[in-house]
Design an enzyme around this catalytic site. Structure first.
Site, mmCIF file in Angstrom:
data_model
loop_
_atom_site.group_PDB
_atom_site.id
_atom_site.type_symbol
_atom_site.label_atom_id
_atom_site.label_comp_id
_atom_site.label_asym_id
_atom_site.label_seq_id
_atom_site.Cartn_x
_atom_site.Cartn_y
_atom_site.Cartn_z
ATOM 1 N N HIS A 1 0.840 -1.207 0.000
ATOM 2 C CA HIS A 1 0.000 0.000 0.000
ATOM 3 C C HIS A 1 0.873 1.254 0.000
ATOM 4 O O HIS A 1 0.592 2.222 -0.700
ATOM 5 C CB HIS A 1 -0.875 0.050 1.267
ATOM 6 C CG HIS A 1 -1.917 -1.014 1.343
ATOM 7 N ND1 HIS A 1 -1.940 -1.967 2.335
ATOM 8 C CD2 HIS A 1 -2.992 -1.260 0.564
ATOM 9 C CE1 HIS A 1 -2.975 -2.748 2.164
ATOM 10 N NE2 HIS A 1 -3.630 -2.358 1.096
ATOM 11 N N GLY B 1 -3.126 -1.909 -6.995
ATOM 12 C CA GLY B 1 -2.045 -2.884 -7.108
ATOM 13 C C GLY B 1 -2.408 -3.990 -8.095
ATOM 14 O O GLY B 1 -3.567 -4.372 -8.231
#
Ligand code: PAF
EC number: 6.3.2.1
Length: 280
Positions: free
Chosen positions: A36, A148
């Site tokens: 993250h 992602g």
């Protein structure tokens, strides 16, 4: 660092500085890890500020136990974000706040990409993801949003969602970040025992082995090899291994020149469901 629980307050704070400023948005479900943080760092490097949402979205879970056990670590998350250089706003709404008291999914016609893999195995998952991502993008109104590639199918779904909803945001896919042992970083890794975490290396090792043999072997041979690696591992239970066309996400049985392929895995370590993928 400002933590907003109310979309209107966040909107006002962003509006107050929006004129010449660009916003990079990173939607998360919290329990932040280095994967993250790499998204937030990229958002900060390409924009004047970043907004990070932390919200465990109930409508994308098809399993009540999984939702209940999903790690929630807001204070730690905020502390981690504070270690980054740059202006970061945290948006951590309650479900009623974000959903305006109607916590249900909308239905989206994403087309064939939603029918494969996660779409097949997690009923309603992508409708839940689309519902929350649409709500979040409308609340934050960012210039760019960062996702992602560990959730590679989700990334394609979000690109389609932006087209369907006619949103003016650029969706950026970012590389998978791995633990030292090769396991793809995931908030769910926090629920693994030491031995499960070690056993989970079979996922990335198998993807790598398939990648290394991709030119030499046929797709059925590669599928058989992958399944055998999981059969040999007592601690990890394979849900699916698939080789799919990167553009259409359709499972393939033979390679064709000019197409790009990716291997995809979903597997269980005990109750914990892990996914990973690799360009082949
Ligand atoms: O990838 C995730 O963490 C979630 O699916 C997302 C995009 C934050 C939506 O809840």
């Amino acid at each position: 660092m400002k933590v907003f629980t109310n979309a209107e307050n966040l909107r006002q704070a962003l509006m107050a500085q929006k004129d010449k400023k660009t916003i990079g948005f990173v939607p998360t479900m919290g329990a932040l890890h280095k994967g993250h943080l790499s998204l937030v760092s990229q958002a900060l490097s390409e924009n004047d500020c970043a907004v990070v949402s932390i919200f465990v979205n109930p409508t994308q879970f098809d399993n009540a136990g999984d939702l209940k056990k999903y790690p929630r670590t807001l204070d730690k998350d905020v502390a981690l974000l504070k270690t980054l250089q740059g202006t970061v706003y945290v948006f951590a709404p309650t479900a009623n706040e974000l959903y305006n008291n109607a916590i249900v999914s909308r239905h989206f016609n994403y087309g064939p990409i939603a029918k494969e893999m996660e779409g097949k195995h997690r009923d309603g998952h992508f409708d839940g993801v689309g519902t929350v991502v649409s709500l979040l993008l409308k609340a934050v109104n960012p210039n760019k949003a960062y996702f992602g590639q560990k959730d590679f199918q989700q990334l394609q779904i979000v690109k389609k969602l932006v087209e369907l909803e006619k949103l003016s945001v650029k969706i950026i896919g970012c590389p998978i970040v791995r633990e030292e042992n090769g396991v793809a970083m995931s908030s769910r890794n926090k629920r693994l025992t030491k031995s499960q975490f070690e056993a989970a290396t079979v996922i990335s090792k198998t993807l790598k082995e398939v990648k290394d043999n991709f030119e030499k072997m046929s797709i059925p041979q590669l599928n058989a090899l992958a399944k055998q690696r999981f059969k040999d591992n007592k601690h990890i239970e394979l849900e699916y291994f698939e080789i799919a066309n990167e553009a259409t996400l359709k499972t393939v049985q033979r390679k064709r020149k000019g197409n790009k392929y990716r291997g995809f895995v979903a597997a269980f370590a005990g109750e914990v469901r892990l996914i990973d993928n690799m360009h082949l």
